[in-house]
Design a protein around this motif. Structure first.
Motif, PDB file in Angstrom:
ATOM      1  N   CYS A   1      64.829  25.967  72.161  1.00 48.62           N
ATOM      2  CA  CYS A   1      65.687  25.795  73.335  1.00 48.62           C
ATOM      3  C   CYS A   1      65.292  26.730  74.471  1.00 48.62           C
ATOM      4  O   CYS A   1      65.890  27.811  74.628  1.00 48.62           O
ATOM      5  N   PRO A   2      64.313  26.344  75.290  1.00 45.80           N
ATOM      6  CA  PRO A   2      64.058  27.147  76.484  1.00 45.80           C
ATOM      7  C   PRO A   2      65.288  27.081  77.388  1.00 45.80           C
ATOM      8  O   PRO A   2      66.113  26.178  77.280  1.00 45.80           O
ATOM      9  N   ARG A   3      65.430  28.051  78.269  1.00 45.19           N
ATOM     10  CA  ARG A   3      66.637  28.151  79.101  1.00 45.19           C
ATOM     11  C   ARG A   3      67.001  26.842  79.792  1.00 45.19           C
ATOM     12  O   ARG A   3      68.163  26.446  79.819  1.00 45.19           O
ATOM     13  N   GLU A   4      66.016  26.135  80.346  1.00 47.34           N
ATOM     14  CA  GLU A   4      66.310  24.906  81.081  1.00 47.34           C
ATOM     15  C   GLU A   4      66.911  23.809  80.211  1.00 47.34           C
ATOM     16  O   GLU A   4      67.576  22.905  80.707  1.00 47.34           O
ATOM     17  N   ALA A   5      66.726  23.873  78.905  1.00 46.18           N
ATOM     18  CA  ALA A   5      67.285  22.865  78.000  1.00 46.18           C
ATOM     19  C   ALA A   5      68.810  22.886  77.994  1.00 46.18           C
ATOM     20  O   ALA A   5      69.454  21.867  77.754  1.00 46.18           O
ATOM     21  N   PHE A   6      69.408  24.036  78.303  1.00 48.43           N
ATOM     22  CA  PHE A   6      70.860  24.151  78.263  1.00 48.43           C
ATOM     23  C   PHE A   6      71.537  23.435  79.423  1.00 48.43           C
ATOM     24  O   PHE A   6      72.759  23.382  79.493  1.00 48.43           O
ATOM     25  N   ALA A   7      70.774  22.852  80.320  1.00 47.77           N
ATOM     26  CA  ALA A   7      71.337  22.095  81.437  1.00 47.77           C
ATOM     27  C   ALA A   7      71.442  20.605  81.108  1.00 47.77           C
ATOM     28  O   ALA A   7      71.851  19.820  81.949  1.00 47.77           O
ATOM     29  N   THR A   8      71.082  20.206  79.883  1.00 47.37           N
ATOM     30  CA  THR A   8      71.041  18.780  79.552  1.00 47.37           C
ATOM     31  C   THR A   8      72.124  18.383  78.551  1.00 47.37           C
ATOM     32  O   THR A   8      72.407  19.102  77.592  1.00 47.37           O
ATOM     33  N   GLN A   9      72.700  17.221  78.786  1.00 52.11           N
ATOM     34  CA  GLN A   9      73.665  16.654  77.844  1.00 52.11           C
ATOM     35  C   GLN A   9      72.950  16.242  76.562  1.00 52.11           C
ATOM     36  O   GLN A   9      73.512  16.297  75.480  1.00 52.11           O
ATOM     37  N   GLU A  10      71.698  15.836  76.690  1.00 52.99           N
ATOM     38  CA  GLU A  10      70.934  15.397  75.521  1.00 52.99           C
ATOM     39  C   GLU A  10      70.850  16.500  74.480  1.00 52.99           C
ATOM     40  O   GLU A  10      70.936  16.236  73.284  1.00 52.99           O
ATOM     41  N   LEU A  11      70.720  17.745  74.916  1.00 53.74           N
ATOM     42  CA  LEU A  11      70.667  18.849  73.956  1.00 53.74           C
ATOM     43  C   LEU A  11      71.974  18.947  73.184  1.00 53.74           C
ATOM     44  O   LEU A  11      71.970  19.143  71.979  1.00 53.74           O
ATOM     45  N   ALA A  12      73.088  18.795  73.860  1.00 53.46           N
ATOM     46  CA  ALA A  12      74.389  18.849  73.178  1.00 53.46           C
ATOM     47  C   ALA A  12      74.485  17.766  72.106  1.00 53.46           C
ATOM     48  O   ALA A  12      74.940  18.029  70.984  1.00 53.46           O
ATOM     49  N   GLU A  13      74.035  16.566  72.422  1.00 55.03           N
ATOM     50  CA  GLU A  13      74.066  15.463  71.454  1.00 55.03           C
ATOM     51  C   GLU A  13      73.169  15.759  70.257  1.00 55.03           C
ATOM     52  O   GLU A  13      73.549  15.515  69.108  1.00 55.03           O
TER      53      GLU A  13
END
Length: 124
Positions: A65-77
């Motif tokens: 999880c690079p920092r920019e990944a935390f801006a995506t809904q896809e990561l939450a799913e």
């Protein structure tokens, strides 16, 4: 190994995680998206970045999880699917984040109500 400018990027985190798992005695290492390496099975349609079994026999899913990944809904799913799977198999989900980003990861997990009882965050 990645250079200093790529420290927060996926490749750097992946390399650090892979090396740490190998050196720590994890077995059955499966890797997503790299030629000539066996891949893990998808979980609810999502491909884990890495899977392995620790010395105690616990199956682990590792998500880079690079920092920019935390801006995506896809990561939450993805993380919700992996957390459910970890619970079902009595395994463990581990997020690999850049050094200094652990609080960002925990805030993201809390915001998206991702169960934390079989989850940990490691900094690389």
């Amino acid at each position: 190994m990645a250079n200093q400018e790529e420290d927060d990027g996926y490749d750097y985190l992946f390399e650090a995680a892979y090396e740490a798992l190998e050196e720590s005695g994890f077995t059955g290492l499966l890797v997503s998206g790299y030629e000539d390496m066996p891949e893990p099975a998808p979980v609810e349609g999502h491909m884990p970045d890495l899977t392995a079994t620790n010395a105690k026999g616990v199956a682990c899913i590792f998500e880079i999880c690079p920092r920019e990944a935390f801006a995506t809904q896809e990561l939450a799913e993805r993380l919700l699917a992996f957390a459910r799977h970890a619970e079902a198999i009595k395994g463990h989900l581990v997020l690999i984040v850049p050094e200094g980003e652990e609080d960002v990861a925990w805030a993201f997990l809390s915001e998206h109500a991702i169960p934390e009882d079989r989850l940990d965050v490691w900094e690389a």
